[in-house]
Design an enzyme around this catalytic site. Structure first.
Site, PDB file in Angstrom:
ATOM      1  N   GLU A  88      -5.335  14.753  -6.001  1.00 29.29           N
ATOM      2  CA  GLU A  88      -4.637  13.643  -5.360  1.00 29.29           C
ATOM      3  C   GLU A  88      -5.044  13.512  -3.896  1.00 29.29           C
ATOM      4  O   GLU A  88      -5.152  12.399  -3.375  1.00 29.29           O
ATOM      5  CB  GLU A  88      -3.125  13.868  -5.457  1.00 29.29           C
ATOM      6  CG  GLU A  88      -2.288  12.804  -4.778  1.00 29.29           C
ATOM      7  CD  GLU A  88      -0.810  13.078  -4.920  1.00 29.29           C
ATOM      8  OE1 GLU A  88      -0.031  12.123  -4.800  1.00 29.29           O
ATOM      9  OE2 GLU A  88      -0.433  14.237  -5.176  1.00 29.29           O
ATOM     10  N   ASP A 114      -3.250   3.413  -8.811  1.00 30.46           N
ATOM     11  CA  ASP A 114      -4.229   4.318  -9.397  1.00 30.46           C
ATOM     12  C   ASP A 114      -4.986   3.614 -10.524  1.00 30.46           C
ATOM     13  O   ASP A 114      -6.210   3.727 -10.640  1.00 30.46           O
ATOM     14  CB  ASP A 114      -3.541   5.557  -9.952  1.00 30.46           C
ATOM     15  CG  ASP A 114      -2.722   6.285  -8.901  1.00 30.46           C
ATOM     16  OD1 ASP A 114      -3.025   7.450  -8.618  1.00 30.46           O
ATOM     17  OD2 ASP A 114      -1.764   5.694  -8.371  1.00 30.46           O
ATOM     18  N   TRP A 173      -1.764  -2.284  -4.937  1.00 26.32           N
ATOM     19  CA  TRP A 173      -1.080  -1.746  -6.113  1.00 26.32           C
ATOM     20  C   TRP A 173      -0.823  -2.901  -7.091  1.00 26.32           C
ATOM     21  O   TRP A 173      -1.355  -2.911  -8.203  1.00 26.32           O
ATOM     22  CB  TRP A 173       0.235  -1.077  -5.704  1.00 26.32           C
ATOM     23  CG  TRP A 173       0.134   0.390  -5.478  1.00 26.32           C
ATOM     24  CD1 TRP A 173       0.743   1.367  -6.224  1.00 26.32           C
ATOM     25  CD2 TRP A 173      -0.599   1.092  -4.459  1.00 26.32           C
ATOM     26  NE1 TRP A 173       0.426   2.617  -5.724  1.00 26.32           N
ATOM     27  CE2 TRP A 173      -0.385   2.477  -4.638  1.00 26.32           C
ATOM     28  CE3 TRP A 173      -1.410   0.684  -3.407  1.00 26.32           C
ATOM     29  CZ2 TRP A 173      -0.965   3.443  -3.825  1.00 26.32           C
ATOM     30  CZ3 TRP A 173      -1.997   1.635  -2.582  1.00 26.32           C
ATOM     31  CH2 TRP A 173      -1.772   2.998  -2.799  1.00 26.32           C
ATOM     32  N   ASP A 177      -0.249   8.853 -13.146  1.00 24.60           N
ATOM     33  CA  ASP A 177      -1.018   9.383 -12.021  1.00 24.60           C
ATOM     34  C   ASP A 177      -1.103  10.899 -12.044  1.00 24.60           C
ATOM     35  O   ASP A 177      -2.087  11.481 -11.621  1.00 24.60           O
ATOM     36  CB  ASP A 177      -0.437   8.905 -10.697  1.00 24.60           C
ATOM     37  CG  ASP A 177       1.000   9.355 -10.489  1.00 24.60           C
ATOM     38  OD1 ASP A 177       1.707   9.551 -11.484  1.00 24.60           O
ATOM     39  OD2 ASP A 177       1.414   9.502  -9.328  1.00 24.60           O
ATOM     40  N   ASP A 202       7.360  15.682 -10.650  1.00 23.32           N
ATOM     41  CA  ASP A 202       8.443  14.865 -11.184  1.00 23.32           C
ATOM     42  C   ASP A 202       8.157  13.368 -11.178  1.00 23.32           C
ATOM     43  O   ASP A 202       9.075  12.577 -11.394  1.00 23.32           O
ATOM     44  CB  ASP A 202       9.736  15.143 -10.402  1.00 23.32           C
ATOM     45  CG  ASP A 202       9.597  14.801  -8.927  1.00 23.32           C
ATOM     46  OD1 ASP A 202       8.479  14.480  -8.489  1.00 23.32           O
ATOM     47  OD2 ASP A 202      10.620  14.856  -8.221  1.00 23.32           O
ATOM     48  N   GLU A 203       6.920  12.952 -10.949  1.00 29.92           N
ATOM     49  CA  GLU A 203       6.615  11.516 -11.036  1.00 29.92           C
ATOM     50  C   GLU A 203       6.328  11.147 -12.491  1.00 29.92           C
ATOM     51  O   GLU A 203       7.154  10.579 -13.184  1.00 29.92           O
ATOM     52  CB  GLU A 203       5.422  11.168 -10.147  1.00 29.92           C
ATOM     53  CG  GLU A 203       5.765  11.176  -8.668  1.00 29.92           C
ATOM     54  CD  GLU A 203       4.599  10.695  -7.832  1.00 29.92           C
ATOM     55  OE1 GLU A 203       3.525  10.406  -8.387  1.00 29.92           O
ATOM     56  OE2 GLU A 203       4.764  10.597  -6.603  1.00 29.92           O
TER      57      GLU A 203
END
Length: 455
Positions: free
Chosen positions: A286, A17, A73, A4, A9-10
Site C-alpha cells: 500500500e 484502486d 476515485w 484493496d 478492517d477495511e
C-alpha cells in the site's frame, strides 16, 4: 468486488484502486464479467446527485445523500467502462453504463461551478504520495493540490463521455461533452499552466496528469515533458501517489524520456517498485515504505502488504517493455500495435495476451547489435509493428527483405524506426541495431542505489 486489502478492517471495494488498476487487470485476467457485475453495483449505489460513493458496494455512505464524490476515485464511473470497451471491444457494457457515466460528469460540472475549476468537496487527491508519507506528513495532504487533480480528472471524464457517446452513435452528446472537455482544458491551462509549459506546482503528478489527459497546448507538450524528466532527475525517484503513479512512466515515454522511465522501473532503493522486493515482498504494498529502510514498520493502522494500486505499472510494462498495445480506434485488439521501447539494460522481453480473437504475442531479444522481434497476430486481425532504430533496407522478415515478405502489406521508414503493417500470422523480424544496443546498454537515467544491478 475489487478489494484493496484483505489484511485489516477495511476489506472494501475502494474505487480509486480499481480505477488505477483496471488496465493492468485487463491484461492479467479476463475481467469483463467481473467488472460488468461491479459496475452494475456502482450504478445502483450512485447517488441521486450523480455522486459516486468511495466504496462499491456502498457500506459507508448509504444513508448520506452527499456521500462520496472524490475525484480520481469516483471517476471509476467513466474510466473503468471505457477501459473494458478498449480491452474487449464490446459496446454493450458501454451502453449500459453510459447514463451513470454521464451523471457523474454532470455532478463534476456542478461541483466545479461556472469557472470549471473544481475547488469544493472532499477529495483524497494523490493519496500516499512521497511527500505526504514523510515524517510529520499527512497521507491526505499530497504535494499536488487537490483542485488541480480534481479539475484534471473532471476534464478526463468529460473526454471519455464524449468518446463513449460517439461510439454509441449519440452525436449530440458527443459534441456537447467534447465542448465541455475543451472548456475545462482551457480553464486548466489558464489556472495552472504558464506560457513556457511550466505547471504550478511543478510536481511529477501534475505533469503526468496534464500530459496523459491531453490538457496542454500541443506546442507546450514537449516542454512539459522535459520539465517532468528534469523533476525526476532532480529527485532521483518517483514522488507520485495513487493517482499520479499510473500515468508517470507513460508521460515520460510519450515525450521521449524512455531512459528516465526505465530508471524509475528498475530502481531498487526507496521509494520504488523494486524496493519492497529487497525487503522480501511477494505482493504489492500500500505504501512505498511499508517496511522502512531502517527495518521498522509504517503505521500499523494503514500499512497493507497486499494492496494493488501501485501495481498499475504492469500495464506500462506490457505495453512499453514488451510492446503489446491496443489501438483505441479498433478496440478489443482488432488492430494490434506492437511497439516495444527497449531500454534499461534489458536484453529481452516477451508477452502473450489472449484477446477476443485469439493469442497475440510480442517477444524481442537483443544479442550484440542484432535485434530480433517475434510477433503473433490472431486470425481476423491485423497489426502495425514498430521496429525501433531500424533502417528499412536492413530489416528482414523470415529471412527475406521485409518489403517482400509474405503477410506484409506495407513497410516504410518512420523517422528512426521502421513501421510495418501485417495481417494475421507469425512473423520474425531481424536487423542490425547498433544504435538501439547503445541505448539499451546505457545505465538508466535515474540509477538505482545498488549501482545498476537489476534482477
Amino acid at each position: 468486488m475489487p478489494t484493496d486489502t484483505p489484511a485489516r478492517d477495511e476489506r472494501l471495494g475502494w474505487i480509486g484502486d480499481a480505477e488505477a488498476f483496471a488496465p493492468t487487470a485487463a491484461f492479467n485476467y479476463e475481467v469483463a464479467p467481473f467488472f460488468t457485475k461491479w459496475l452494475g453495483d456502482l450504478a445502483a449505489d450512485q447517488k441521486a446527485s450523480g455522486s459516486v460513493p468511495d466504496v462499491i458496494p456502498d457500506v459507508l455512505t448509504r444513508a448520506r445523500p452527499d456521500g462520496g464524490g472524490s475525484s480520481g476515485w469516483a471517476d471509476a464511473a467513466t474510466i473503468v467502462p471505457w477501459q473494458l470497451y478498449l480491452s474487449y471491444g464490446d459496446a454493450r457494457l458501454l451502453e449500459r453504463q453510459y447514463p451513470s457515466m454521464r451523471r457523474w460528469v454532470e455532478y463534476e460540472r456542478g461541483a466545479a461551478g461556472p469557472a470549471l475549476i473544481w475547488t469544493t468537496g472532499h477529495h483524497y487527491g494523490d493519496w500516499l504520495d512521497f511527500a505526504s508519507t514523510q515524517p510529520g506528513g499527512d497521507p491526505g495532504r499530497a504535494a499536488t493540490p487537490k483542485d488541480l487533480v480534481a479539475t484534471a480528472f473532471f476534464a478526463h471524464s468529460a473526454d471519455l463521455v464524449a468518446r463513449a457517446a460517439a461510439v454509441l452513435g449519440n452525436a449530440d452528446d458527443a459534441r456537447a461533452y467534447r465542448d465541455l472537455f475543451e472548456r475545462v482544458r482551457a480553464a486548466f491551462q489558464h489556472t495552472y499552466v504558464a506560457g513556457d509549459g511550466r505547471l504550478s506546482p511543478e510536481t511529477q503528478t501534475a505533469y503526468a496528469l496534464a500530459l496523459e489527459f491531453d490538457l496542454l497546448p500541443g506546442g507546450l507538450r514537449q516542454a512539459a515533458g522535459d520539465r517532468l524528466a528534469a523533476a525526476v532527475k532532480q529527485s532521483g525517484h518517483l514522488t507520485t501517489g495513487f493517482l499520479g503513479t499510473p500515468h508517470l512512466t507513460d508521460a515520460l515515454v510519450h515525450t521521449g524520456h524512455v531512459p528516465e522511465a526505465y530508471g524509475l522501473l528498475l530502481r531498487r532503493d526507496y521509494p520504488s517498485w523494486l524496493y519492497p522486493i529487497t525487503r522480501g515482498a511477494t505482493t504489492m504494498w500500500e505504501r512505498w515504505d511499508g517496511v522502512k529502510p531502517d527495518g521498522t514498520f509504517e503505521d500499523v493502522g494503514m500499512n497493507s502488504f497486499n494492496h494493488y494500486a501501485y501495481g498499475a505499472v504492469g500495464d506500462w510494462m506490457y505495453r512499453t517493455v514488451a510492446g503489446l498495445t491496443l489501438d483505441p480506434s479498433a478496440p478489443g485488439y482488432k488492430h494490434v500495435l506492437v511497439q516495444p521501447h527497449p531500454g534499461g539494460r534489458l536484453t529481452s522481453a516477451s508477452a502473450t495476451l489472449t484477446t477476443p480473437y485469439g493469442p497475440v504475442g510480442s517477444a524481442w531479444t537483443l544479442a550484440g547489435d542484432t535485434f530480433r522481434l517475434a510477433v503473433r497476430v490472431p486470425a481476423n486481425t491485423r497489426a502495425t509493428v514498430r521496429l525501433p532504430f531500424a533502417t528499412l533496407a536492413r530489416v528482414a522478415e523470415g529471412g527475406r527483405p521485409v518489403a517482400a515478405a509474405a503477410g506484409v502489406t506495407r513497410a516504410v521508414q518512420d523517422g528512426e524506426a521502421v513501421r510495418v503493417d501485417v495481417g494475421s500470422g507469425d512473423y520474425r523480424f531481424t536487423y542490425p541495431a547498433p544504435r538501439l544496443a547503445a541505448v539499451v546498454r546505457t545505465p538508466p537515467a535515474t540509477p538505482p542505489a545498488d549501482g545498476g544491478r537489476h534482477p
